[in-house]
Design a protein around this motif. Structure first.
Motif, mmCIF file in Angstrom:
data_model
loop_
_atom_site.group_PDB
_atom_site.id
_atom_site.type_symbol
_atom_site.label_atom_id
_atom_site.label_comp_id
_atom_site.label_asym_id
_atom_site.label_seq_id
_atom_site.Cartn_x
_atom_site.Cartn_y
_atom_site.Cartn_z
ATOM 1 N N ALA A 21 -55.271 36.072 26.100
ATOM 2 C CA ALA A 21 -54.362 35.417 25.151
ATOM 3 C C ALA A 21 -55.137 34.504 24.206
ATOM 4 O O ALA A 21 -54.847 34.442 23.005
ATOM 5 N N ILE A 22 -56.139 33.785 24.735
ATOM 6 C CA ILE A 22 -56.962 32.916 23.891
ATOM 7 C C ILE A 22 -57.798 33.748 22.925
ATOM 8 O O ILE A 22 -57.887 33.432 21.733
ATOM 9 N N ALA A 23 -58.411 34.829 23.422
ATOM 10 C CA ALA A 23 -59.206 35.706 22.556
ATOM 11 C C ALA A 23 -58.349 36.261 21.424
ATOM 12 O O ALA A 23 -58.782 36.309 20.261
ATOM 13 N N LYS A 24 -57.146 36.659 21.751
ATOM 14 C CA LYS A 24 -56.234 37.213 20.744
ATOM 15 C C LYS A 24 -55.888 36.161 19.696
ATOM 16 O O LYS A 24 -55.926 36.428 18.487
ATOM 17 N N ARG A 25 -55.573 34.939 20.132
ATOM 18 C CA ARG A 25 -55.178 33.886 19.192
ATOM 19 C C ARG A 25 -56.345 33.489 18.284
ATOM 20 O O ARG A 25 -56.171 33.308 17.074
#
Length: 274
Positions: free
Chosen positions: A42-46
């Motif tokens: 989720a952090i990588a995506k954001r």
């Protein structure tokens, strides 16, 4: 009237002005360890949605392949590098390949960790203590030492984000070794802060609690356990991984240029500090 007009001119009152965060990480390179599932993904995506070129790292290639496919499908630029953060040689490859292929490291999110081992603290075997200490303390400490010289070369202010848990703040005798080592991460952030500031790098910590990850989903099969967890959370629900990603993206950006040495808790209001 003069004062009111002056505030209107600068947008301080009246209709709120919303500034899109899309693109505020353009030109940045972000490494996310354990970035193939749950909070890490989720952090990588954001970060990618906000313009960063993301380096996704994990121990297993099949997990990396799945994450890269998902990120590529929404237009995020990804470099994949397998890495066991507890292995010094693999950490070196992660850093060197990132520098060789992308030329810089601006953001580093160290999300790799050991799942809690539910042993009574008096019965915790040395093997569990060695593994938990080795990743949460030794590997975190060493990778900060290893990555900062490369981050300091960039024209952008660097941002290091370590991840922790509310179990570092609460009294829990079952995952005792886990909580002890997670608490140490906040102390580590404070210890590194001054030295990193001399290199134009900020360091902060995110402590998670009650987030609906694959690990917690397995435990939720036990209904009494689930009820007990929810009873400790004032918001009466589990958090989502997407609710963790926004704060990470903020800390990675110039919006947080005056924020360093802090631990931010994402736990739905559950008690976490004295």
């Amino acid at each position: 009237m003069y004062r009111f007009s002056r505030f209107l001119k600068y947008g301080r009152v009246g209709s709120p002005r919303f500034i899109s965060s899309a693109g505020n990480l353009d030109g940045r390179v972000a490494i996310v360890t354990a970035g193939t599932d749950g909070i890490g993904l989720a952090i990588a995506k954001r970060l990618g949605q906000h313009g960063a070129h993301v380096v996704v790292s994990s121990r297993k290639q099949k997990n990396i392949d799945r994450a890269v496919d998902e990120l590529n499908s929404i237009g995020i630029k990804v470099l994949e590098i397998p890495c066991d953060v507890a292995d010094s040689e693999q950490r070196q490859i992660l850093i060197e390949k990132t520098m060789k292929d992308l030329g810089s490291i601006n953001i580093f999110v160290q999300n790799a960790g050991v799942n809690p081992h539910l042993f009574n603290i008096m019965e915790t075997p040395g093997s569990v203590l060695d593994k938990t200490y080795g990743l949460h303390i030794k590997a975190n400490f060493q990778i900060v030492q290893e990555i900062f010289p490369h981050m300091a070369k960039s024209k952008h202010q660097g941002s290091i984000i370590l991840t922790s848990s509310v179990l570092g703040y609460t009294t829990q005798h079952l995952p005792g070794a886990y909580g002890i080592t997670k608490a140490s991460i906040s102390a580590m952030v404070r210890a590194f802060m001054s030295e990193l500031l001399n290199r134009n790098i900020r360091i902060n910590c995110l402590a998670f609690g009650g987030i609906d990850t694959s690990f917690l989903q397995k435990l939720r099969q036990n209904e009494p356990f689930t009820k007990n967890i929810l009873s400790l959370i004032p918001m009466k629900r589990l958090g989502t991984v997407d609710e963790c990603a926004g704060l990470a993206s903020y800390l990675a950006s110039d919006d947080a240029s005056y924020v360093t040495g802090e631990t931010f808790v994402i736990s739905g209001g559950s008690y976490n500090r004295p």
